[in-house]
Design a protein around this motif. Structure first.
Motif, mmCIF file in Angstrom:
data_model
loop_
_atom_site.group_PDB
_atom_site.id
_atom_site.type_symbol
_atom_site.label_atom_id
_atom_site.label_comp_id
_atom_site.label_asym_id
_atom_site.label_seq_id
_atom_site.Cartn_x
_atom_site.Cartn_y
_atom_site.Cartn_z
ATOM 1 N N GLU A 208 0.838 -1.338 -0.040
ATOM 2 C CA GLU A 208 -0.080 0.125 0.234
ATOM 3 C C GLU A 208 0.503 1.106 -0.101
ATOM 4 O OE1 GLU A 208 -3.429 0.177 2.871
ATOM 5 O OE2 GLU A 208 -3.238 -1.987 2.304
ATOM 6 N N ILE A 209 2.199 1.303 0.595
ATOM 7 C CA ILE A 209 3.262 2.713 0.846
ATOM 8 C C ILE A 209 3.360 2.452 -0.525
ATOM 9 C CG2 ILE A 209 5.263 3.409 1.337
ATOM 10 C CD1 ILE A 209 4.434 1.730 3.933
ATOM 11 N N VAL A 210 3.795 1.232 -1.275
ATOM 12 C CA VAL A 210 4.241 1.907 -2.863
ATOM 13 C C VAL A 210 2.333 2.575 -3.795
ATOM 14 C CG1 VAL A 210 4.592 0.415 -5.244
ATOM 15 C CG2 VAL A 210 5.667 0.194 -2.954
ATOM 16 N N ALA A 211 1.578 1.761 -3.612
ATOM 17 C CA ALA A 211 0.243 2.397 -4.072
ATOM 18 C C ALA A 211 0.554 3.657 -3.782
ATOM 19 C CB ALA A 211 -0.663 1.526 -3.672
ATOM 20 N N VAL A 212 0.427 3.977 -2.560
ATOM 21 C CA VAL A 212 -0.024 5.687 -2.511
ATOM 22 C C VAL A 212 1.014 6.406 -3.197
ATOM 23 C CG1 VAL A 212 0.555 7.431 -0.601
ATOM 24 C CG2 VAL A 212 -0.573 5.210 0.268
ATOM 25 N N GLN A 213 2.433 5.802 -3.366
ATOM 26 C CA GLN A 213 2.701 6.680 -4.259
ATOM 27 C C GLN A 213 3.112 6.627 -5.305
ATOM 28 O OE1 GLN A 213 8.225 6.048 -2.315
ATOM 29 N NE2 GLN A 213 6.506 4.455 -1.667
ATOM 30 N N ALA A 214 2.021 5.312 -5.759
ATOM 31 C CA ALA A 214 1.990 5.797 -7.708
ATOM 32 C C ALA A 214 0.475 6.389 -7.107
ATOM 33 C CB ALA A 214 1.647 4.171 -7.447
#
Lengths: 336, 127
Positions: free
Chosen positions: A172-178
């Motif tokens: 989810e941390i990656v998703a937030v950055q994307a």
């Protein structure tokens, strides 16, 4: 596919990735170090550019006698490499290589990473204590003090990311950055956390990560010129290889975590989300390679810190800065 | 299904077991081809070439225990801060963002005072 078949595949894939990347990193370190010192480095093994040097080294270590000092605490001495390798492998469970290419997307991902990676402190302390060698003991104590001192800045840096992302799951941390950050002329622009205000956090994380890995300039625990090889002095043959392998595997894992938390992980602005399961792993590997190169570069740039300077840097600078960073992240989150 | 609930735990446990197996396998492979002739001076600990004086577990000056105490304080604090960090979103949406933030700032300031006290007592001054 059944649960166990999937798990088996995942284990094999992660083992292959971890060992492969560790070997490549060892080779890269040999070769890059050599070129930074105007040498050629490994040249003969494998026929071309000495590409097989890490394998040849491993094979040689395999043939060496496995010594246990007579006075050593034999059980603990034999157990220490297990702890180090187990910790190095278990970190990979939560690292996402693509939207669905993750072994287990634990809700506690970021916390799990910190918990598991600090397990290796235990292995190092065990090795230093059990060897019954004065160098090992001093090295082990130094390592323990260093690892706990730099555990805190690492933790505080990750906390700031958790505040900003509002989740501890690495996927989810990656998703937030994307997610699109703002829209310019109808084109959504996304940016990783390092651009969105975590530059201090990233700096703290990288310094603390290098200290956690006991790499130069933070290699007091194994300072060759004063402690021979620190907690590794008595280890030989295959057990030494295990520590060595664990060290490089953790170096890659730490870089992958930094890439995931701060550099956007497998996501890259401009790469369509639908292709990320194929392109994602290569994007992540590219970012990991960049960070690993930085660590190797640092090694040949800075001299080793003195033990009290090392402690002072953590307690006087990094921890207050880390706390300030969290407060800033909180203020940005709430007020803006 | 058991795996749905315990899947996370099983996965982590399996990975740890595989890590241990990796080491055990490597040591076993090594034991097949490596020579094994125990005894003699090679079993004496290394001390720059001379025979070791005293045991390896001699009394040594441990200056690090103060750091261990400090670490404990900050580590416990971090455990408090993780749930706070996760729920900050929720409180901000409920209009309590500033309150919750100020509370955490007060908490952090108290901790920093503790760190300043330790520094003032000379924890980091080594003679």
């Amino acid at each position: 596919m059944s649960f166990w078949a999937t798990l088996g595949l995942q284990v094999v894939a992660v083992l292959a990735v971890m060992l492969g990347l560790a070997l490549v990193t060892i080779y890269a370190e040999l070769k890059i170090s050599a070129h930074m010192q105007s040498r050629i480095g490994p040249y003969y093994a494998g026929g071309r550019w000495g590409w097989a040097q890490p394998l040849a080294d491993g094979l040689k270590f395999l043939q060496k006698e496995d010594l246990v000092p007579r006075l050593a605490d034999s059980t603990v001495y034999r157990l220490a490499p297990y702890v180090v390798i187990v910790a190095a492998l278990a970190v990979w469970v939560v690292i996402p290589f693509g939207p669905s290419l993750v072994v287990r997307d634990l809700d506690l991902g970021a916390f799990y990473v910190l918990a598991v990676s600090s397990l290796s402190t235990l292995g190092v302390l065990m090795a230093g204590w059990a060897s019954a060698n004065k160098y090992s003991l001093i090295g082990g104590l130094r390592a323990a003090a260093q690892l706990i001192a730099y555990e805190l800045p690492l933790l505080l840096a990750v906390l700031a990311v958790v505040v900003q992302a509002g989740t501890m799951s690495l996927s989810e941390i990656v998703a937030v950055q994307a997610e699109p950050w703002f829209v310019v002329a109808g084109v959504p622009i996304s940016a990783p956390f390092i651009v969105k205000g975590q530059i201090i956090g990233f700096t703290i994380f990288m310094i603390a990560a290098i200290a956690e890995l006991s790499r130069i300039p933070f290699d007091m625990p194994i300072a060759e010129s004063e402690l021979t090889m620190g907690y590794l002095t008595e280890y030989s043959g295959i057990r030494f290889t295990m520590f060595f392998l664990g060290e490089y595997a953790s170096m890659v894992a730490m870089s992958a975590i930094a890439a995931t938390l701060y550099l956007g992980g497998y996501a890259l602005p401009g790469v369509p989300a639908a292709t990320l399961n194929v392109v994602g792993p290569f994007v992540l590997l590219g970012k990991v390679a960049l960070l690993v190169f930085l660590m190797i570069w640092f090694r040949w740039t800075w001299p080793r810190l003195r033990e009290d300077q090392l402690q002072a840097m953590a307690w006087r600078w990094l921890i207050p800065l880390g706390l300030l960073n969290i407060v800033l992240a909180g203020i940005f989150k709430v007020v803006l | 299904m058991l795996n749905a609930y315990f899947g996370d735990y099983i996965t982590v446990a399996v990975f740890m077991a595989v890590g241990a197996l990796l080491v055990a396998g490597a040591i076993f492979a090594s034991s097949l081809i490596a020579p094994r002739r125990p005894g003699g001076f090679k079993e004496v600990v290394y001390e720059s070439g001379i025979e070791p004086i005293g045991g390896g577990w001699n009394q040594s000056h441990i200056r690090y225990y103060v750091f261990a105490l400090l670490f404990l304080i900050f580590d416990v604090e971090a455990i408090f801060m993780f749930p706070w960090a996760i729920r900050l979103d929720f409180f901000a949406e409920a209009g309590l963002g500033i309150t919750v933030l100020v509370e955490m700032i007060v908490f952090v300031v108290v901790l920093v005072l503790g760190l300043l006290y330790a520094l003032a007592k000379g924890v980091l001054r080594w003679e």
